[in-house]
Design a protein around this motif. Structure first.
Motif, short mmCIF file in Angstrom:
data_model
loop_
_atom_site.label_atom_id
_atom_site.label_comp_id
_atom_site.label_asym_id
_atom_site.label_seq_id
_atom_site.Cartn_x
_atom_site.Cartn_y
_atom_site.Cartn_z
N ALA A 25 119.24 24.40 -54.50
CA ALA A 25 119.45 23.78 -55.62
C ALA A 25 120.34 24.27 -56.80
CB ALA A 25 117.92 23.95 -56.42
N TYR A 46 122.95 22.26 -59.21
CA TYR A 46 123.25 22.36 -60.51
C TYR A 46 124.65 22.53 -61.19
CZ TYR A 46 118.26 22.82 -59.97
OH TYR A 46 117.21 22.80 -59.57
N GLU A 105 116.75 19.25 -50.49
CA GLU A 105 116.31 19.33 -51.77
C GLU A 105 117.12 18.01 -52.54
OE1 GLU A 105 114.98 23.55 -53.23
OE2 GLU A 105 116.94 23.61 -53.12
N GLN A 120 117.78 16.88 -56.62
CA GLN A 120 117.47 16.97 -58.09
C GLN A 120 117.95 15.77 -58.62
OE1 GLN A 120 116.63 20.35 -58.84
NE2 GLN A 120 116.91 20.61 -56.57
N ARG A 177 111.76 20.93 -63.99
CA ARG A 177 112.50 22.15 -64.18
C ARG A 177 113.12 22.15 -65.72
NH1 ARG A 177 114.15 24.83 -58.98
NH2 ARG A 177 115.23 26.22 -60.62
N GLU A 201 112.79 17.92 -59.39
CA GLU A 201 113.29 18.60 -58.27
C GLU A 201 112.10 18.14 -57.10
OE1 GLU A 201 114.58 22.81 -56.70
OE2 GLU A 201 112.30 22.82 -57.28
N SER A 231 111.69 19.20 -53.25
CA SER A 231 112.21 20.35 -52.33
C SER A 231 111.33 20.66 -51.18
CB SER A 231 112.38 21.80 -53.23
OG SER A 231 112.65 22.73 -52.11
#
Ligand code: ATP
Length: 440
Positions: A149, A153, A198, A200, A270, A303, A305
């Motif tokens: 992840a 970001y 993953e 996001q 998140r 997210e 995952s």
């Protein structure tokens, strides 16, 4: 599980890493069928995320990242499990999973029952530490990423701007992650080196709960479309005690394994925690300007995952069956969804004469342009079917004496064992249709 692990070894799905040296605990190698299964799962997930929608972009970030990434993310401080040591046998256990752990002393008993007391739990960081460059000092420390992840970001704006995406949009990534798990186990369920898939999804604050629910539902529907039994799937929403330090809401998708209900995928709200922390630690602005609304904000992140290895295990467990075809005739079969089955079809000549092998080989060669095919001309046809059932191959194509007359073949379906005649000319399209994944 024992039967499945033995089939996985026997059929060349999965075996222990460095086996000839006694094995490397919690690391696994994928053989010819295993690598096909895992690649098919990854391909399907990648298509679902980046091909069948226009609001998710792909990324492949490096495993080694700047050490500050892991300070900002909270991993250096918080990515720990509580570890307890046994004073007598020196066994090490996860304090929060003592009920599932076994003492290494034989006969098998619970931790602490070998006569020794358990010490107070201490924090154990799960990140693998290494050094970059030839000097092994503190300044050269870096980590093998424990999740993919963070690579997403830190690249949020690097992806958003060139792809000309507007919020809401997502970034998907598949890659290796490493965790020095205290108690790995249950075959490939929990290993120390594994792959994550993953995604996001960056959203405007205030719309996050709506997106969280959408992704939660989309992901369980995807698992059902893959053929995972609905009655072996459930949501496990995290209560306030379970929530990670960064999360506002979290739900696990759980599957009922022979060793109990366990997480296969996590969906997390998140908030803006990750981007704000990276802004603070890097000094760079990672906020987003919404042109239409003329406002600037730091996006919230939803997210999804899922582990590729854990999903491969789930698919194997879900599909494994031993059944009695007729009295005294048993078979083991992997009822994998055809779209993830390692081999899509096996091609057989009924007998090795009368030109049948030549026709069968030509059919196999033509089909190979589009599918993974296995050619087999040894043993009775019934035995060949059984071998393919165990390998999870959904279709067996047999060339017989009728083929010589009418250019058709027998196609036998794995689960129903039904046989139909299909013209050779339409065989590839027939298989394509039968292997398709119905996107939810
Ligand atoms: P757990 O509580 O089981 O340790 P987690 O909550 O830390 O798992 P996440 O960090 O949410 O797990 O990881 C997301 C997904 O990655 C998991 O749902 C799982 O599919 C996969 N995964 C995590 N750890 C492992 C591992 N050690 N081996 C294989 N897959 C893993």
């Amino acid at each position: 599980m024992d039967a499945l692990v033995s089939l996985a070894k026997r059929r060349g799905y999965i075996f222990q890493s460095s086996e000839i040296y006694g094995g490397m605990n919690a690391c696994w190698d994928y053989g010819p069928l295993g690598v096909e299964l895992k690649n098919n799962l990854k391909r399907l997930w990648w298509q679902t995320m980046t091909q069948w929608r226009d609001d998710i972009e792909g990324l492949d970030a490096a495993i080694l990242m700047h050490p500050k990434v892991w300070e900002a993310s909270g991993h250096v401080e918080n990515f720990t499990d509580p570890l307890v040591d046994c004073k007598t046998c020196k066994g090490r256990f996860r304090a929060d999973q003592l009920d599932q752990a076994r003492c290494p002393q034989k006969p098998s008993k619970s931790p602490g029952q070998c006569g020794g007391g358990l010490m107070e739990p201490r924090k154990f960081n799960l990140m693998f530490k290494t050094h970059i460059g030839p000097v092994e000092d503190a300044g050269a420390v870096c980590y093998l990423r424990p999740e993919t992840a963070q690579g997403i970001y830190v690249n949020f704006l690097n992806v958003q701007a060139p792809a000309r995406q507007k919020i809401p949009f997502g970034i998907a990534q598949i890659g290796k992650a490493f965790r020095n798990e205290i108690s790995p186990g249950n075959f490939i369920f929990r290993s120390r080196e594994f792959e994550q898939m993953e995604m996001q999804f960056f959203v405007k604050p205030g719309t996050d709960m709506e997106w969280f629910e959408r992704w939660r539902d989309a992901r369980i529907d995807w698992h059902k479309a893959l053929g995972l039994s609905a009655d072996r799937l459930r949501f496990h929403p995290h209560g306030p005690q379970e929530l990670a330090h960064y999360a506002k809401a979290a739900v696990d998708i759980e599957f009922k394994f022979p060793f109990g209900w366990q997480e296969i995928e996590g969906i997390h709200d998140r908030t803006d925690f990750d981007l704000k922390r990276h802004m603070e630690y890097s000094g760079k602005d990672l906020s987003y300007f919404d042109d239409a609304a003329k406002e600037r904000f730091v996006p919230y992140i939803i997210e999804t995952s899922v582990g590729a290895d854990r999903l491969a295990l789930t698919a194997l467990v879900n599909s494994y069956a031993e059944e009695e075809v007729k009295p005294g005739d048993k078979r083991t079969v992997l009822r994998l969804h055809p779209t993830i089955a390692p081999i899509k079809a096996a091609v057989f000549p009924l007998v090795n004469r009368d030109g049948m092998p030549e026709i069968a080989q030509k059919i196999a060669a033509d089909l190979r342009k589009r599918f993974k095919i296995f050619y087999d001309d040894t043993g009775a046809v019934g035995r060949r079917y059984r071998r393919m059932d165990e390998a999870g191959t959904p279709f067996c194509v047999t060339v017989d004496s009728d083929t010589l007359k009418d250019q058709t073949v027998t196609v036998r379906e794995r689960d129903s064992m039904q046989q139909i005649r299909v013209p050779i000319a339409g065989l590839a399209d027939h298989l394509e249709k039968a292997c398709a994944f119905e996107a939810p």
